[in-house]
Motif scaffolding. Structure first.
Motif: not given
Lengths: 333, 333
Positions: B132-137, B142-148, B288-301
């Motif tokens: 976090a912080p994340f956009p809604e989707v 989006f840049a990996p920036a782990p917090l664990t 609350a610090g976890w992602p809620q949704a991804f737009d996984a366009a690459r993998a879908t394609a």
């Protein structure tokens, strides 16, 4: 405070040592001693402070433990195999550039397990953590996606530095250095070497080859600015960094044409005439994959400063590396 | 083709093994043998194919070398310490989650140095590489920036997988798994455990605690979808991946309320009444610090597919883990 510099024998390490001794303090804390380490023992600087000069292979865990055993308050970790060598020699690149950081962090953790210890650790990362395609100006939240083993090693070190800092094991700051110009000394075979060479060589009356088009744009800082970033990182309040300890630096976005125009203003058209265009598609292709500019808003807000223009970079080189003299017969920096 | 599965004893490993044996091939290539490894030897599956079940600590370089000595054509690397344990035990997390990958890659490089060898390596990464912080989707860039520490270890493994693939040392694909629901078996103490528990327990007539608000949104896949991702990654053309081998998966963005509504449609209001709200600020803060949704366009394609809705995830669990029976007295999956 006691300061340990890893990679103290390199160009930036030597200039950093000199600047620290000239300032005598980091922030409000007086420097009480230095340990200078590199793969070959760095030269002893001229100072009355206690200085230890050590030859050490940081990727040897015992060597890392010995260097950290004195519990330095501040550690600069500049030691690395350069990009070309890390690409040519897979094992050596990972051993030095990643294994060195791992050994250093393990040594710091071991000291911390004996008694509380959380040194400031200033690490030189690189813009090589980023890989093309790029936007024209790269923002702070652009995703690292290295396209070389060197960049991969630096990106992994950034992640380790973040996680160790988050856990309170070190107080880390990672500085993504731009391409440093003008590198003093002889020409080398690094793909980026010409960015320095087309200024450094004509300044002493020597010819220089330009392998890329003049409109080629890249991201630069002077040796003084690089040292300034490192010293600022050593003294800054790290609380505003939060969990993201690694920063792209504010620096100078300029073209080869900008370099040449500055050279002409300072050393005249006869210096510029020493630059020969020798197109090299291999180098042009490599350089085309490099960043052209960053919007380093975070680091700027935190007080980091880059160079104003190439004129000042050239003047600095003349003062710091050429003893104030240019033209044929001037001593090579 | 011979397949090596590291972490074959875990929930996903066992389901993957079963599915591979059911399909008998990966893409057009028939499976000719399996090596199943985990920290304790995995159970022997029911098959006529040659199967080796091995107890191995992957972080031991000799163990990794032994597993790779048979030159498997396809390697699934699922072995890991879970997030909570990697955070609680720094050394163990780095040793298993990073050291294990390093030992595996070193063993593959050593085989490749003896004679050309470039196996497909499918690695389970995690959405924990993002912080976090994340956009809604969350978009693909989006840049990996782990917090664990767990997320850091997975992000480092992704970088190693990319660099090794770029150099032709392995043919890697990294799959960032969403939170897998419904996990069969007993409740565990993972912070994410309730996402499964509030469905799994009521389905067999047992009570379950809900520690977070019903509007809590997260990113889910079923065990079948997770296995589907891995098998698709094993058979896909990796050329379109270029240098970026790690993918966020298309999956299901849903709220706790969506889960509960699906439970009611399938198991009735008496099942829903078994969910007790037991607010837990600690868990709520973590989630609350976890992602809620991804737009996984690459993998879908690239042909990856997630779950349609929670109804199908629940029906799958009933079929695969409960033998088709629900309600009080049904056997725990």
């Amino acid at each position: 405070m006691h300061i340990l510099i890893l990679g103290a024998g390199g160009m930036i390490g030597r200039k950093l040592t000199g600047q620290l001794l000239a300032e005598g303090a980091v922030g409000a804390r007086a420097i009480t001693g230095l340990t200078l380490a590199d793969i070959a023992a760095p030269p002893r600087p001229d100072t009355d402070l206690p200085v230890t000069c050590a030859a050490a292979d940081l990727s040897d865990p015992a060597a890392a433990a010995r260097l950290v055993a004195g519990r330095p308050d501040l550690i600069f970790h500049l030691a690395a195999i350069v990009s070309g060598e890390a690409e040519a020699d897979f094992d050596k690149g990972y051993r030095i550039n990643l294994g060195g950081m791992e050994a250093l962090l393990a040594a710091i953790r071991a000291e911390g397990a004996r008694a509380p210890y959380c040194p400031r650790l200033v690490f030189t990362s690189s813009l090589a953590v980023f890989g093309a395609p790029f936007p024209e100006v790269i923002p702070d939240d652009f995703a690292p996606a290295p396209l070389t083993s060197y960049g991969t090693q630096k990106a992994i070190c950034e992640l380790l530095l973040n996680d160790h800092s988050r856990r309170g094991l070190v107080d880390g700051v990672g500085i993504r250095l731009p391409t440093v110009v003008i590198r003093p000394g002889k020409p080398n075979r690094a793909a980026s070497g010409f960015f320095s060479g087309i200024l450094r060589e004509p300044l002493i009356g020597e010819p220089a080859a330009l392998p890329v088009p003049r409109e080629t744009r890249h991201w630069f800082c002077s040796p003084r600015a690089a040292v300034g970033y490192l010293i600022h990182a050593a003294g800054m309040d790290t609380a505003p960094l939060g969990a993201q300890r690694c920063l792209s630096m504010p620096a100078l976005s300029a073209t080869v044409a900008d370099e040449i125009a500055a050279l002409e203003r300072i050393a005249g058209p006869e210096a510029v005439r020493l630059i020969r265009e020798v197109p090299d598609d291999g180098i042009a292709r490599i350089v085309a994959g490099w960043p052209q500019a960053f919007d380093a808003a975070r680091a700027t807000a935190l007080g980091f400063r880059g160079d104003a223009d190439f004129d000042s970079i050239i003047r600095q080189h003349i003062a710091d590396d050429l003893g104030g003299r240019i033209g044929p017969g001037a001593a090579r920096g």
